[in-house]
Enzyme design. Structure first.
Site, PDB file in Angstrom:
ATOM      1  N   LYS A 221      31.512  31.440  39.785  1.00 14.93           N
ATOM      2  CA  LYS A 221      32.321  30.617  40.672  1.00 14.93           C
ATOM      3  C   LYS A 221      32.131  29.149  40.295  1.00 14.93           C
ATOM      4  O   LYS A 221      31.025  28.716  39.949  1.00 14.93           O
ATOM      5  CB  LYS A 221      31.921  30.835  42.130  1.00 14.93           C
ATOM      6  CG  LYS A 221      32.042  32.293  42.582  1.00 14.93           C
ATOM      7  CD  LYS A 221      33.485  32.748  42.615  1.00 14.93           C
ATOM      8  CE  LYS A 221      33.612  34.159  43.178  1.00 14.93           C
ATOM      9  NZ  LYS A 221      35.015  34.571  43.369  1.00 14.93           N
ATOM     10  N   ASP A 249      35.960  31.204  38.217  1.00 18.28           N
ATOM     11  CA  ASP A 249      36.856  31.426  39.351  1.00 18.28           C
ATOM     12  C   ASP A 249      36.711  30.252  40.320  1.00 18.28           C
ATOM     13  O   ASP A 249      35.625  29.991  40.834  1.00 18.28           O
ATOM     14  CB  ASP A 249      36.472  32.736  40.039  1.00 18.28           C
ATOM     15  CG  ASP A 249      37.416  33.124  41.164  1.00 18.28           C
ATOM     16  OD1 ASP A 249      38.318  32.340  41.497  1.00 18.28           O
ATOM     17  OD2 ASP A 249      37.244  34.230  41.722  1.00 18.28           O
ATOM     18  N   ASP A 325      45.107  43.340  43.704  1.00 17.35           N
ATOM     19  CA  ASP A 325      44.103  43.674  44.703  1.00 17.35           C
ATOM     20  C   ASP A 325      44.547  44.949  45.401  1.00 17.35           C
ATOM     21  O   ASP A 325      45.747  45.146  45.647  1.00 17.35           O
ATOM     22  CB  ASP A 325      43.960  42.521  45.705  1.00 17.35           C
ATOM     23  CG  ASP A 325      42.886  42.776  46.741  1.00 17.35           C
ATOM     24  OD1 ASP A 325      41.756  42.317  46.546  1.00 17.35           O
ATOM     25  OD2 ASP A 325      43.180  43.449  47.755  1.00 17.35           O
ATOM     26  N   HIS A 352      41.240  42.543  40.717  1.00 20.38           N
ATOM     27  CA  HIS A 352      40.218  41.969  41.585  1.00 20.38           C
ATOM     28  C   HIS A 352      39.497  43.092  42.321  1.00 20.38           C
ATOM     29  O   HIS A 352      40.112  44.076  42.729  1.00 20.38           O
ATOM     30  CB  HIS A 352      40.884  41.031  42.598  1.00 20.38           C
ATOM     31  CG  HIS A 352      39.994  40.579  43.707  1.00 20.38           C
ATOM     32  ND1 HIS A 352      40.170  40.981  45.020  1.00 20.38           N
ATOM     33  CD2 HIS A 352      38.920  39.766  43.715  1.00 20.38           C
ATOM     34  CE1 HIS A 352      39.254  40.421  45.783  1.00 20.38           C
ATOM     35  NE2 HIS A 352      38.473  39.679  45.014  1.00 20.38           N
TER      36      HIS A 352
END
Length: 427
Positions: A221, A249, A325, A352
């Protein structure tokens, strides 16, 4: 003939904020949660259909109520009629005008509909005694396409094109199914990446995930502090070496100019992609970023609200890596359409996952895609995080960085309610 007798919802919330698992630049202390639903019938086979929506806490307040409200539409309906014509089930829920007004086809009501349609597909797969990925892969192309809604897509993908794609996928399909069964499907790990982790913890987990667990890619992240990002990326690259892929991300934290400036500091780290650099609804913004940060690919899609958004991103060439997703859109039919659109536009899909039940559910669609749509795993992988798997009847299994093929009938969403009971939210 059997009928739907009950639609039961459960509000499960897991205190992941205590360990900062799941923390990122936008969501600093999430509690991973599941709005979980079971559809019960009058049949004597004991089969129930299971689905869920992943949230991070109080979102369950809203989603559970939406599932309860929409679920009343199904009570008393003939099960076989719905399972034999899943297009009818889609129309019944998605085209309910009073619910559609709240979207249309986006937001909480769309996600709640997705949980219910997922539960119906789970029941369909269980009755067929097949895991969902195999049920979808073995469906006749015309039959599968008949369940899909091409409204608003005809400028990008027509039903006859979808049928042709699936017919092309018949060649070598059985060999690919056997390859899935024998070897599985590539995964990558986000376990080291949470922003709340210390440098030492991040490096330790990065080495474990790559050297011990066999993942060929990890993800960190970013987006809270540029100097911290550059330091952490340097430490991660040193820890995993040059041959393991490294992605980042930002979880939507930047404006477009800020994203371009920030990401252009990352070129020395040989990034696999930068994920969600700005608002998930900003098509032109993503296209602008993608051009400005080339050759680092942009990845997005986990919070894209429907197939129409995917169509537009693809038409605008606004990303290099397409993500999906398992619980963001209206269930398996819309996810199948997303994969067909990706195939039409020649985009790689890397789903994801990581939230409650997402690994268990989304692997079915990636494996279906390999078997029957894209017919390849080149450049493709499914996200993995080791969270809450122990609460599922058939938890996902990873071996040397590979998702092993689910063999149990259903979509993977069924939870062991008894073991998760301690996390049942009480108002």
């Amino acid at each position: 003939m059997s009928t739907i007798t009950a639609v039961k919802t459960y509000d499960f919330r897991f205190p992941t904020s205590l360990t900062l698992s799941g923390s990122d630049a936008m969501n600093k202390d999430p509690d991973y949660s599941a709005a979980y639903v079971e559809i019960h019938t009058s049949a004597d086979d004991g089969i129930k259909g299971c689905g869920l929506v992943f949230t991070i806490g109080r979102g369950n307040d809203v989603v559970c109520r939406a599932i309860d409200s929409i679920g009343e539409t199904l009570r008393g309906l003939e099960v076989e009629r719905l399972l034999d014509s899943m297009g009818l089930a889609w129309d019944l829920l998605v085209h309910d005008s009073q619910l559609r007004w709240l979207g249309p086809e986006k937001g909480v009501e769309h996600m709640a509909i997705g949980a219910l349609l997922s539960a119906l597909w789970d029941m369909k797969a269980k009755r067929a005694r097949k895991p969902l990925w195999l049920l979808l892969a073995e469906m006749d192309p015309e039959d599968l396409v008949s369940t899909l809604d091409f409204r608003y897509l005809s400028d990008a993908l027509r039903p006859e094109e979808a049928i042709d794609i699936l017919k092309d996928g018949q060649s070598g399909k059985q060999e690919r199914i056997e390859d899935i069964r024998q070897h599985g499907y590539p995964g990558y790990s986000t376990a080291p990446g949470w922003l709340g982790y210390s440098d030492e913890k991040m490096v330790k987990i990065a080495k474990r995930e790559t050297q011990e667990k066999g993942f060929k890619q990890i993800k960190l992240k970013v987006g809270q502090n540029l100097d911290d990002d550059i330091r952490r990326l340097g430490l991660a690259r040193d820890a995993i070496g040059p041959d393991v892929r490294l992605a980042v991300d930002a979880n939507q934290v930047w404006d477009v100019p800020q994203a371009i400036d920030w990401i252009n500091h990352f070129h020395d780290f040989d990034l696999a992609w930068v994920e969600e650099p700005t608002s998930p609804d900003d098509i032109i913004g993503h296209a602008t970023i993608a051009r400005a940060i080339n050759p680092i690919p942009v990845a997005t899609g986990e919070q894209m609200q429907n197939r129409i958004m995917f169509k537009q991103f693809l038409q605008a060439n606004a990303f290099g890596i397409m993500q999906i997703d398992a619980t963001r859109v209206a269930g398996p039919q819309e996810i199948v359409l997303e994969y067909l659109l990706a195939r039409k536009f020649h985009k790689i899909v890397c789903p994801h996952a990581g939230g409650v039940g997402l690994c268990e559910m989304v692997c079915h669609f990636a494996m279906f895609d390999y078997a029957a749509v894209s017919c390849t795993t080149k450049g493709r992988m499914i996200e993995y995080v080791d969270n809450q798997h122990e609460y599922f009847v058939n938890p996902v299994h990873i071996s040397q960085g590979m998702y092993q093929a689910p063999t149990a009938p259903g979509n993977g969403a069924e939870m062991t309610v008894e073991t998760a009971q301690r996390y049942l939210h009480q108002e």
